[in-house]
Motif scaffolding. Structure first.
Motif, PDB file in Angstrom:
ATOM      1  N   ARG A   2      62.469 -28.564 -37.281  1.00 30.77           N
ATOM      2  CA  ARG A   2      61.579 -29.723 -37.232  1.00 30.77           C
ATOM      3  C   ARG A   2      62.387 -31.002 -37.394  1.00 30.77           C
ATOM      4  O   ARG A   2      63.171 -31.156 -38.325  1.00 30.77           O
ATOM      5  CB  ARG A   2      60.532 -29.616 -38.341  1.00 30.77           C
ATOM      6  N   ASP A 147      59.597 -35.256 -29.325  1.00 29.16           N
ATOM      7  CA  ASP A 147      59.810 -34.774 -30.689  1.00 29.16           C
ATOM      8  C   ASP A 147      60.485 -35.846 -31.535  1.00 29.16           C
ATOM      9  O   ASP A 147      60.094 -36.120 -32.669  1.00 29.16           O
ATOM     10  CB  ASP A 147      60.692 -33.510 -30.683  1.00 29.16           C
ATOM     11  N   THR A 166      57.143 -23.390 -29.620  1.00 30.37           N
ATOM     12  CA  THR A 166      57.121 -23.402 -31.082  1.00 30.37           C
ATOM     13  C   THR A 166      58.084 -24.428 -31.671  1.00 30.37           C
ATOM     14  O   THR A 166      57.931 -24.817 -32.824  1.00 30.37           O
ATOM     15  CB  THR A 166      57.474 -22.009 -31.629  1.00 30.37           C
ATOM     16  N   PRO A 169      56.654 -29.469 -32.692  1.00 32.48           N
ATOM     17  CA  PRO A 169      55.500 -29.514 -33.603  1.00 32.48           C
ATOM     18  C   PRO A 169      54.392 -30.467 -33.193  1.00 32.48           C
ATOM     19  O   PRO A 169      53.264 -30.331 -33.655  1.00 32.48           O
ATOM     20  CB  PRO A 169      56.126 -29.940 -34.934  1.00 32.48           C
ATOM     21  N   VAL A 326      46.934 -28.891 -35.050  1.00 29.67           N
ATOM     22  CA  VAL A 326      48.269 -28.342 -34.832  1.00 29.67           C
ATOM     23  C   VAL A 326      48.511 -28.157 -33.339  1.00 29.67           C
ATOM     24  O   VAL A 326      47.581 -28.001 -32.547  1.00 29.67           O
ATOM     25  CB  VAL A 326      48.439 -26.988 -35.557  1.00 29.67           C
TER      26      VAL A 326
END
Length: 348
Positions: A2, A147, A166, A169, A326
């Motif tokens: 992340r 991102d 995946t 996020p 999400v």
């Protein structure tokens, strides 16, 4: 892993770097009196170095977000005038945005680099709260950039192989199975006796183009077909030119699959000009159905899906992200093949 979203430079950052007060920075950037020309020039240079842009949201009366989502198309503008897919997609997006009184900031650019520049500019200026991204590509730089910026997004179309979503996020992926859709076309033509099939494809670096090409090759191996794919820019000009080339080959195909309705109609016109009857000597399949496919003579066999509903779903997924939801990987309904007058038994 992340990533921590990048932080937008602020007036305070410019003041610290310039060695002046925040009010002086505000005067300098807004062209107001109260600072010297030397100070004004220094402040503007620092602002440029930091990548600062005026906030569209700050100019809004509410001051809370931009109430806008963005969509950038990195396609030749000349190919979009008769492209029904994007018109229907945007119509569905607008239906959903209207329920929340959100605007759509739409821009056409010449290439992927310009598209990434647009995202950076929109983010710096706080012009959009999130974006819709189309035409995923191999080695696509856009998801990593989004991102980094922390800009919520829905990518419409399959991500590159090996990217299951995946690692992003803030990015939802909405996709349909291009490989299975192409397999349904190959099965239809094989059942009609076609063994030599040409595929007039779209832009070669698009993920969905590659999936279609790979699927057609796999079906060729399974059924013993002779297939060749030819990339184009989606324009009717290139569609017609490729059609002429394949029909002039020593062993012309008995069927041609086109990656859009515009390409297919261009191919049908070439066949008509050469006196090649469709479907008696040549079968034609269009990837996306439209009024063009249904009003030609003969009407074109096509893959059918509700593109407006596809756009609605993309907008709904983006709103879910903006509401704190999400990121998801969402498979849309598989397009179905609708046989019409342009496909028939292969000529002996």
């Amino acid at each position: 892993m992340r990533r921590t979203p990048a932080r937008r430079p602020t007036i305070k950052d410019i003041a610290l770097r310039s060695g002046v007060s925040e009010s002086a920075v505000s005067f300098a950037l807004n062209g107001k009196a109260g600072v010297s020309e030397t100070t004004r020039d220094r402040v503007r240079r620092v602002a440029d170095q930091l990548g600062w842009r005026p906030s569209a949201a700050a100019r809004a009366l509410s001051g809370e977000g931009s109430a806008t989502v963005g969509l950038v198309l990195a396609r030749p503008a000349s190919t979009l005038g008769v492209e029904s897919f994007f018109l229907q997609l945007v119509s569905g997006v607008q239906e959903v945005l209207a329920t929340r009184r959100l605007g759509l900031l739409f821009q056409v650019v010449e290439d992927l680099s310009a598209e990434c520049d647009a995202y950076r500019r929109w983010w710096a200026e706080r012009r959009v709260d999130g974006v819709l991204v189309v035409d995923p590509r191999a080695d696509d730089p856009r998801p990593p950039l989004l991102d980094e910026l922390g800009l919520p997004a829905v990518v419409i179309g399959s991500l590159p192989p090996g990217d299951d979503g995946t690692g992003h996020p803030g990015i939802t992926n909405l996709w349909a199975d291009d490989a299975r859709a192409m397999a349904s076309i190959a099965g239809h033509l094989h059942g009609l006796g076609h063994r030599r099939i040409a595929h007039v494809a779209g832009l070669p670096d698009l993920t969905h183009t590659r999936r279609r090409v790979q699927s057609l090759r796999a079906e060729a191996e399974r059924h013993g077909l002779d297939v060749t794919s030819f990339p184009t820019d989606y324009s009717e000009t290139e569609g017609a030119e490729v059609t002429r080339r394949v029909l002039d080959s020593g062993t012309p195909p008995t069927a041609i699959v086109y990656d859009s309705d515009v390409l297919a109609v261009a191919g049908l016109a070439v066949a008509a000009a050469r006196g090649i009857p469709v479907p008696d000597r040549l079968s034609i399949v269009a990837w996306d159905d439209s009024v063009l496919c249904r009003t030609t003579h003969p009407a074109l066999t096509a893959l059918v899906r509700d593109t407006t509903a596809y756009g609605r779903r993309a907008a709904e997924e983006l709103l879910a992200l903006l509401d704190g939801g999400v990121a998801l990987r969402v498979e849309d309904e598989l397009p179905r093949l609708e046989p019409r007058g342009s496909t028939g038994a292969a000529a002996p």
